[in-house]
Design an enzyme around this catalytic site. Structure first.
Site, PDB file in Angstrom:
ATOM      1  N   HIS A 255       0.538   1.119  11.054  1.00 28.92           N
ATOM      2  CA  HIS A 255       1.212   1.130   9.762  1.00 28.92           C
ATOM      3  C   HIS A 255       2.338   0.113   9.782  1.00 28.92           C
ATOM      4  O   HIS A 255       3.050  -0.013  10.781  1.00 28.92           O
ATOM      5  CB  HIS A 255       1.762   2.529   9.457  1.00 28.92           C
ATOM      6  CG  HIS A 255       2.071   2.747   8.010  1.00 28.92           C
ATOM      7  ND1 HIS A 255       3.199   2.236   7.413  1.00 28.92           N
ATOM      8  CD2 HIS A 255       1.382   3.404   7.035  1.00 28.92           C
ATOM      9  CE1 HIS A 255       3.206   2.581   6.140  1.00 28.92           C
ATOM     10  NE2 HIS A 255       2.129   3.278   5.879  1.00 28.92           N
ATOM     11  N   ASP A 306      -4.382   7.884   6.366  1.00 33.56           N
ATOM     12  CA  ASP A 306      -5.772   7.741   5.922  1.00 33.56           C
ATOM     13  C   ASP A 306      -6.772   8.295   6.929  1.00 33.56           C
ATOM     14  O   ASP A 306      -7.869   8.712   6.553  1.00 33.56           O
ATOM     15  CB  ASP A 306      -6.102   6.264   5.673  1.00 33.56           C
ATOM     16  CG  ASP A 306      -5.283   5.679   4.548  1.00 33.56           C
ATOM     17  OD1 ASP A 306      -5.331   6.232   3.440  1.00 33.56           O
ATOM     18  OD2 ASP A 306      -4.589   4.683   4.781  1.00 33.56           O
TER      19      ASP A 306
END
Length: 369
Positions: A255, A306
């Site tokens: 991320h 996700d």
């Protein structure tokens, strides 16, 4: 110096959410606290109003969401007319954009009118998504049912059956975790559009367009496609090594903001385990855990939000083409909160670009080129 991708650039100030030292908060509330205790409706009210609702206010919001869940037939016909192979986010984007034509106050931009639009958009997007799924199955859309909560109504419209409490609780938590995430790509797109004083429908449509990209909202669908390709637990390591050797991207890991892991991932990991055990089939969960372990060992990368949301959706019998629309179904609360904040203290967002092209060019007539 140019910050590629605006990394590290503080573009604006906001009171809505923050990410500091790997901790995500909504209006100052730690995401762990909200995920464990708050409903999606409570979190929606919090994002819009800056505080948690009283029981009376929560009941009113729940009622307002139910009352505004119906979608104009013309919009449903647009969804129905979409090609069966159309990208689900393209369909959602078009449907949400078209809603403005059926709102007599679409161009009214006072605070109260915009707040009502935030409620209406949050209420109608689940109906659009469920209708899209029903039409693709060759079935008619199911109207929202009074007496059901926000999450229960969505699952009912999707499958035609009232869902179990476990399913409701799982999806509710997913929506809480996805509701806002500071100045991500789609939220920034919504604020840039709102800053021009475009209406809320236009701003949310811009956000949906940004979320459609696989580097933002489309990653969870990519995760499930990866698991489908792997097929079985004993193939995980071989598959991963081949992908890494080919320098292919593994969706659902890493991320831009979190350097020590996404704080939302652990909640989804536990939900994936619980739902897998409830269904008596933990295959996808076990494969995900194995993939997570290997990615940590080989690349020192941890899963993001996700990664496990993909298996949670799968265990809820939600097809992968709806994964990103479900992201939008939650994130619309964050988008609209940011749009309201932008309208309340607006300045046109107009950054500069460093020019790197040729200089001192002279026009040459066409016969001499």
């Amino acid at each position: 110096m140019v910050a590629k991708g605006l990394e590290g650039v503080v573009a604006l100030s906001s009171e809505i959410s923050s990410i500091v030292d790997g901790v995500l908060t909504y209006r100052g509330y730690n995401i762990d606290d909200l995920a464990d205790n708050a409903s999606f409706e409570e979190v929606s009210f919090l994002l819009w109003n800056g505080r948690l609702p009283s029981q009376t206010e929560l009941t009113k919001l729940e009622s307002d969401l139910t009352e505004n869940a119906s979608v104009p037939q013309e919009v449903l016909q647009l969804v129905k007319a979409a090609p069966a192979d159309a990208h689900s986010m393209a369909v959602l984007r078009s449907a949400v954009s078209s809603l403005s034509m059926f709102d007599s106050k679409a161009e009214v931009s006072d605070t109260w009118a915009n707040y009502q639009k935030a409620i209406q958009l949050t209420a109608k997007i689940p109906t659009i998504i469920a209708a899209m799924h029903r039409y693709r199955q060759g079935e008619e859309a199911i109207a929202p049912k009074k007496g059901l909560g926000f999450v229960a109504n969505f699952l009912y419209m999707l499958n035609g059956e009232e869902p179990s409490e476990v399913a409701i609780k799982a999806l509710d938590k997913v929506l809480v975790l996805h509701a806002d995430h500071e100045l991500n790509a789609s939220t920034f797109a919504s604020r840039v559009t709102a800053a021009t004083l475009a209406d809320m429908y236009s701003s949310v449509t811009a956000a949906i367009a940004a979320l459609k990209g696989p580097l933002h909202g489309g990653a969870n669908e990519g995760v499930m496609n990866t698991l489908y390709e792997i097929e079985s637990l004993d193939r995980v390591e071989t598959y991963l090594q081949t992908k890494l050797d080919n320098k292919d991207k593994i969706m659902g890991f890493g991320h831009r903001v979190y350097k020590d892991g996404d704080p939302r991932a652990k909640h989804l990991r536990e939900m994936s385990r619980q739902l897998g055990e409830q269904k008596g089939d933990t295959k996808w969960y076990e494969m995900s855990v194995r993939l997570e372990k290997l990615m940590m060992e080989k690349k020192n990368l941890k899963p993001n939000v996700d990664f496990y949301s993909a298996t949670v959706y799968s265990y809820l019998d939600i097809p992968s083409y709806l994964f990103t629309p479900l992201f939008a179904m939650s994130r619309v609360t964050g988008w609209t909160a940011h749009i309201l904040e932008q309208f309340n203290d607006n300045r046109l967002i107009r950054p500069r670009a460093e020019y790197t092209g040729p200089v001192n060019q002279k026009y040459v007539s066409i016969d001499k080129r």
